[in-house]
Design a protein around this motif. Structure first.
Motif, mmCIF file in Angstrom:
data_model
loop_
_atom_site.group_PDB
_atom_site.id
_atom_site.type_symbol
_atom_site.label_atom_id
_atom_site.label_comp_id
_atom_site.label_asym_id
_atom_site.label_seq_id
_atom_site.Cartn_x
_atom_site.Cartn_y
_atom_site.Cartn_z
ATOM 1 N N LEU A 136 0.871 -1.167 0.000
ATOM 2 C CA LEU A 136 0.000 0.000 0.000
ATOM 3 C C LEU A 136 0.912 1.221 0.000
ATOM 4 C CD1 LEU A 136 -2.964 1.021 0.484
ATOM 5 C CD2 LEU A 136 -2.378 1.099 2.888
ATOM 6 N N ASP A 137 0.589 2.230 -0.830
ATOM 7 C CA ASP A 137 1.517 3.363 -0.939
ATOM 8 C C ASP A 137 0.836 4.709 -0.722
ATOM 9 O OD1 ASP A 137 -0.001 3.594 -3.163
ATOM 10 O OD2 ASP A 137 1.640 3.619 -4.611
ATOM 11 N N THR A 138 -0.308 4.722 -0.048
ATOM 12 C CA THR A 138 -1.057 5.974 0.089
ATOM 13 C C THR A 138 -0.660 6.775 1.317
ATOM 14 O OG1 THR A 138 -2.754 4.864 1.382
ATOM 15 C CG2 THR A 138 -3.089 4.932 -0.988
ATOM 16 N N GLY A 139 0.231 6.243 2.145
ATOM 17 C CA GLY A 139 0.398 6.805 3.479
ATOM 18 C C GLY A 139 -0.728 6.253 4.334
ATOM 19 N N VAL A 149 -8.195 7.390 -7.120
ATOM 20 C CA VAL A 149 -8.018 7.279 -8.571
ATOM 21 C C VAL A 149 -6.598 6.941 -9.006
ATOM 22 C CG1 VAL A 149 -9.997 8.686 -9.208
ATOM 23 C CG2 VAL A 149 -7.816 9.795 -8.794
ATOM 24 N N ALA A 150 -5.583 7.359 -8.247
ATOM 25 C CA ALA A 150 -4.221 7.252 -8.780
ATOM 26 C C ALA A 150 -3.480 6.006 -8.307
ATOM 27 C CB ALA A 150 -3.418 8.495 -8.401
ATOM 28 N N SER A 151 -3.580 5.671 -7.035
ATOM 29 C CA SER A 151 -2.741 4.602 -6.505
ATOM 30 C C SER A 151 -3.063 3.271 -7.167
ATOM 31 C CB SER A 151 -2.943 4.472 -5.003
ATOM 32 O OG SER A 151 -2.275 3.323 -4.538
ATOM 33 N N THR A 152 -2.009 2.530 -7.519
ATOM 34 C CA THR A 152 -2.228 1.212 -8.117
ATOM 35 C C THR A 152 -2.006 0.117 -7.081
ATOM 36 O OG1 THR A 152 0.070 1.233 -8.807
ATOM 37 C CG2 THR A 152 -1.557 1.905 -10.439
ATOM 38 N N SER A 153 -1.816 0.486 -5.834
ATOM 39 C CA SER A 153 -1.532 -0.533 -4.817
ATOM 40 C C SER A 153 -2.835 -1.067 -4.222
ATOM 41 C CB SER A 153 -0.630 0.055 -3.734
ATOM 42 O OG SER A 153 -1.285 1.102 -3.070
ATOM 43 N N ALA A 222 -13.817 3.468 -0.562
ATOM 44 C CA ALA A 222 -13.934 2.196 -1.285
ATOM 45 C C ALA A 222 -14.994 2.297 -2.382
ATOM 46 C CB ALA A 222 -14.284 1.075 -0.307
ATOM 47 N N ALA A 223 -16.140 2.945 -2.077
ATOM 48 C CA ALA A 223 -17.202 3.078 -3.083
ATOM 49 C C ALA A 223 -16.711 3.915 -4.253
ATOM 50 C CB ALA A 223 -18.440 3.714 -2.458
ATOM 51 N N GLU A 224 -15.908 4.932 -3.955
ATOM 52 C CA GLU A 224 -15.395 5.788 -5.024
ATOM 53 C C GLU A 224 -14.405 5.029 -5.889
ATOM 54 O OE1 GLU A 224 -15.058 9.766 -3.926
ATOM 55 O OE2 GLU A 224 -13.460 10.256 -5.325
ATOM 56 N N ARG A 225 -13.581 4.208 -5.230
ATOM 57 C CA ARG A 225 -12.571 3.475 -5.972
ATOM 58 C C ARG A 225 -13.169 2.329 -6.779
ATOM 59 N NH1 ARG A 225 -6.841 3.093 -5.673
ATOM 60 N NH2 ARG A 225 -6.186 1.029 -6.322
ATOM 61 N N HIS A 228 -16.767 4.036 -8.897
ATOM 62 C CA HIS A 228 -16.698 5.383 -9.467
ATOM 63 C C HIS A 228 -17.781 6.292 -8.914
ATOM 64 C CE1 HIS A 228 -13.671 3.922 -12.190
ATOM 65 N NE2 HIS A 228 -14.470 2.927 -12.496
ATOM 66 N N PHE A 229 -18.245 6.003 -7.694
ATOM 67 C CA PHE A 229 -19.135 6.955 -7.035
ATOM 68 C C PHE A 229 -18.329 8.223 -6.763
ATOM 69 C CE2 PHE A 229 -22.721 4.313 -4.936
ATOM 70 C CZ PHE A 229 -22.977 3.713 -6.148
ATOM 71 N N GLY A 230 -19.016 9.380 -6.749
ATOM 72 C CA GLY A 230 -18.271 10.615 -6.532
ATOM 73 C C GLY A 230 -18.553 11.223 -5.181
ATOM 74 N N PHE A 231 -17.592 11.223 -4.294
ATOM 75 C CA PHE A 231 -17.743 11.958 -3.031
ATOM 76 C C PHE A 231 -16.624 12.973 -2.872
ATOM 77 C CE2 PHE A 231 -19.664 7.785 -2.231
ATOM 78 C CZ PHE A 231 -20.937 8.200 -1.898
ATOM 79 N N PHE A 232 -15.417 12.533 -3.212
ATOM 80 C CA PHE A 232 -14.250 13.382 -2.989
ATOM 81 C C PHE A 232 -13.555 13.694 -4.312
ATOM 82 C CE2 PHE A 232 -14.494 10.287 0.621
ATOM 83 C CZ PHE A 232 -15.147 11.146 1.486
ATOM 84 N N ASP A 233 -14.192 13.332 -5.430
ATOM 85 C CA ASP A 233 -13.535 13.431 -6.732
ATOM 86 C C ASP A 233 -13.836 14.782 -7.378
ATOM 87 O OD1 ASP A 233 -12.448 13.141 -9.165
ATOM 88 O OD2 ASP A 233 -13.738 11.487 -9.833
ATOM 89 N N PRO A 234 -12.827 15.636 -7.554
ATOM 90 C CA PRO A 234 -13.075 16.960 -8.146
ATOM 91 C C PRO A 234 -13.706 16.872 -9.533
ATOM 92 C CG PRO A 234 -10.841 16.801 -7.302
ATOM 93 C CD PRO A 234 -11.422 15.422 -7.239
ATOM 94 N N ALA A 235 -13.548 15.755 -10.249
ATOM 95 C CA ALA A 235 -14.103 15.632 -11.595
ATOM 96 C C ALA A 235 -15.621 15.787 -11.602
ATOM 97 C CB ALA A 235 -13.708 14.279 -12.206
ATOM 98 N N VAL A 236 -16.294 15.407 -10.510
ATOM 99 C CA VAL A 236 -17.743 15.580 -10.463
ATOM 100 C C VAL A 236 -18.148 16.673 -9.469
ATOM 101 C CG1 VAL A 236 -18.291 13.231 -11.191
ATOM 102 C CG2 VAL A 236 -18.019 13.736 -8.757
#
Lengths: 538, 218
Positions: A136-139, A149-153, A222-225, A228-236
């Motif tokens: 895991l690499d998110t801190g 969206v970004a981490s692949t771990s 987890a739901a966002e990842r 693709h639900f949007g809670f913290f995603d600036p795209a939506v």
């Protein structure tokens, strides 16, 4: 101490075999199950720390790649915070002692207590799975949008593990609250309770009120990842800063889940080894509650550079300063207890002294960080790393080890080697300071955290820190070795080897399954050293 | 242990059934406090985004079926009534009545979940699931996704709590049938009732927040 005898029946010989342990409802046995669990994850987390300090011994990133380094500090943080520091003192010492200290036969919900341990282990299994399948690499903070969206771990299994373990924490807190309300022995009034109980009560409140907010936050990540639900995603139109608010609403109080039980341990140790009542008992008791309440009002001091308004930053800064008041009340009252006390320098007291000094340094540097201007200067530097390690390692782990040594004769019925134990306490103290004090300086000079390489001028201080970490590592292995050794070869402990007061010392070492031969009735005040009615029991 | 007449339901570490009941009830209340904070995180998130994007939320809320939502609200409130009647029957030790009312509560809960799945299916068919396939009027297509994300997580977690409630009811039915529940020992039914009422109350907040507020704007 020469006449110590093993009682014929006690909780350790009441049933043998693996089933009698894995299906036990005895809070004392469950405490030992937790002891095995948290010790295991402590050394896993410690192994990651060793690799981090090895990498940082040289300025260039030569041992591991930058990506691996990200995983190392993340997994060190996740393991230590969620699977060691948060459960350690409440689940091991609290579980073992709370019913005995209040004169009860068990916690209010013994089956729920056992279930909590299984939930903890299940959560740990998921997180361990995440570690072995890519890491895991998110801190440990899971900041969005990187975690979504970004981490692949392996974000999902790690988050799921923390989500599950959270319920272990909630149920333990619930069990403690109900037990302290309902199960006190006759005569055990609220103000006769040991301060260990008060601090665990305050801790339990935080566990019950804070942990569910972390649970829902992790679920949203987890739901966002996953979907693709949007809670913290600036795209939506979502806001990553909202994640930080929700995360720290739990994770700042979580610091008090780690330190409040430690403070409870220190109150017991200082009273026992100074042979005096804790100075200003009601103030120390209410300081625990004050810390629990104020702890919920300061979370945004983790976010001064996250784009919150100046006005909000000022409010959270002032509130953060307020936490210093009840914390200082405790430190001053412990020192006032020692003043003119009959202090004996046995191993648990060495840890208590170590705690008071190191917690003071950790707490005072916390004031630096509560001040917005100074905090912006040292944000994301080694100053903050040093600060929270002084609280978590210098504070919580010192108290945990002090408490483990103090109650070890009660838990195991055996005495450890006092000389070796004192030596280890000293090794740990020296190793700790050598590891983390240079980090204050490094941070103040501007070395950022979370990088696997650094400018060469920082190398001397980093080498000191890495050298200290190896001493600290040895210091932690020593108690592990001699405490295990004492289980078989240690001298038998009497019922009250320290001559301390408290119901746990009025029963046998180790205690019987239902804790007392006769249900106790309390007729004396807490820590009433010197009074005739108490001396008779000692 | 000396008391040979101890009630079979009395656990070894309690002195009396009364004490045991108080502990169980306090335990459930503390658990419900935890639940309030659990849903509280969602309500806080909802409040923030509703304040930021009122128009998109009003438009998105217009897509929900108020008729089905209202029927479901009535169904759930009725299930709270039958639950309360089950607790009353338990206090009187009326075994058959307890079982009838528990079964009715479960049946009403089942109707609620059935209607909820019909609603979910409609949203699926109308491409209102957030993500790449989401379709909505262009003006609000971004922010409406936040609304529907909240809608699915909030109602989904509420439904999950009802399913857990079903499990609890089944155990209660079993305990009642085998005679564990009596007029002296009915706290399991009572605290199950507390849980069920809590799940109801969550819906009482969800219904206006998701279905009703801001509808008149459209």
């Amino acid at each position: 101490m020469t006449t110590a005898l093993v009682p014929a029946r006690h909780y350790l010989n009441d049933g043998y075999g693996i089933k009698s342990w894995l299906l036990t409802r005895d809070h004392k046995r469950i405490a030992l199950l937790y002891l095995a669990g948290v010790t295991f994850f402590f050394f896993i987390g410690g192994a990651f720390a060793v690799l981090i300090r090895l990498e940082l011994a040289t300025p260039v990133g030569d041992l591991v790649s930058d990506e691996t380094y990200n995983k190392l500090f993340t997994m060190h943080g996740v393991m230590m915070v969620f699977f060691f520091l948060i459960p350690a003192i409440p689940s091991v010492l609290g579980n073992f002692l709370i019913p005995i200290m209040i004169g009860a036969k068990d916690l209010a919900f013994p089956k729920l207590n056992l279930a909590s341990w299984y939930i903890y282990m299940l959560g740990a299994a998921f997180t361990t799975y995440a570690i072995v399948t890519g890491g895991l690499d998110t801190g440990w903070t899971f900041y969005t949008p990187f975690s979504t969206v970004a981490s692949t771990s392996a974000v999902i299994p790690a988050a799921l593990g923390i989500f599950i373990t959270g319920f272990s924490s909630i149920l333990t807190g619930l069990n403690f609250i109900v037990t302290i309300h309902q199960m006190r022995a006759p005569g055990m009034t609220w103000f006769r309770l040991p301060l260990f109980i008060w601090s665990h009560y305050a801790t339990s409140l935080i566990m019950v009120l804070g942990t569910p907010v972390l649970a829902i936050t992790i679920l949203l990540v987890a739901a966002e990842r996953l979907f693709h639900f949007g809670f913290f995603d600036p795209a939506v139109g979502g806001d990553p800063v909202l994640f930080q608010h929700l995360f720290w609403f739990y994770s700042h109080p979580a610091v008090y889940i780690m330190i409040l039980p430690a403070m409870g341990v220190i109150s017991e140790l200082v009273a026992a080894f100074c042979r005096k009542p804790v100075y200003g008992y009601p103030f120390v008791a209410f300081a625990s509650l004050a810390i629990a309440v104020l702890g919920f009002l300061v979370w945004a001091h983790h976010m001064f550079v996250a784009g919150i308004s100046v006005y909000a930053a000022m409010i959270f800064s002032i509130l953060s300063f307020l936490v210093a008041i009840p914390s200082a009340v405790k430190v001053f009252n412990w020192t006032a207890t020692m003043y003119k006390g009959s202090v004996s320098w046995q191993t648990p007291m060495l840890y208590a002294i170590g705690f008071i000094g190191l917690f003071t340094i950790g707490g005072l540097t916390g004031l630096f960080l509560a001040a917005v201007g100074l905090d912006i200067h040292v944000t994301d530097t080694y100053f903050i790393v040093a600060h929270f390690h002084y609280i978590m390692v210098g504070g919580t782990i010192m108290a945990y080890l002090g408490g483990l040594h103090y109650w070890w004769p009660k838990i195991s019925g055996r005495l450890y080697n006092e000389w070796l134990a004192k030596f280890s306490a000293l090794v740990i103290f020296i190793g700790f300071n050598l590891t983390f004090f240079p980090q204050f300086i490094l941070g103040y000079l501007g070395m950022p955290r979370r990088y696997h390489a650094y400018p060469p001028e920082f190398q001397v201080l980093n080498v000191l820190s890495s050298a200290g970490a190896s001493i600290l590592g040895v210091g932690y292995l020593l108690p592990m070795a001699y405490l295990m050794w004492s289980l078989r070869y240690g001298r038998l402990a009497s019922d009250n080897p320290w001559g301390a007061v408290g119901l746990e010392w009025n029963t046998t070492s180790p205690p019987p399954t239902e804790n007392f031969a006769e249900p106790p009735e309390v007729t004396w005040e807490a820590y009433d050293y010197g009074s005739p009615v108490v001396e008779e029991h000692v | 242990m000396s008391d040979v007449h101890a009630h079979p339901a009395l656990a070894h570490h309690f002195d009396s059934l009364e004490e045991q009941k108080e502990a169980a009830t306090l335990g459930m209340w503390v658990f419900l406090v935890t639940e309030v904070l659990f849903f509280g995180g969602l309500f806080a998130t909802y409040a923030i985004y509703r304040t930021w994007y009122p128009d998109a939320f009003a438009a998105a809320s217009h897509e929900l079926d108020v008729t089905l939502g209202t029927i479901n609200t009535a169904v759930l409130i009725t299930s709270s009534l039958t639950m309360a009647l089950a607790v009353h029957a338990a206090q009187l030790g009326q075994r058959a009545k307890i079982m009838v009312f528990l079964a009715l509560t479960m049946a009403l809960g089942g109707v609620f979940l059935g209607i909820k799945s019909v609603e979910y299916y409609h949203k699926f068919a109308e491409h209102l699931i957030p993500g790449p396939g989401f379709q909505f009027e262009k003006e609000h297509i971004r922010h409406a996704q936040i609304f529907f994300s909240l809608y699915f997580v909030m109602t989904g977690l509420h439904a999950l709590h009802m399913i857990i409630g079903f499990g609890i009811m089944l155990v209660m039915l079993w305990w009642t049938w085998r005679g564990t529940i009596t007029a002296e020992y009915y706290s399991p039914i009572e605290i199950s009732g507390l849980y069920w009422h809590f799940v109801d109350i969550v819906w009482i907040f969800l219904f206006p927040l998701l279905y009703l507020i801001g509808r008149h704007a459209h």
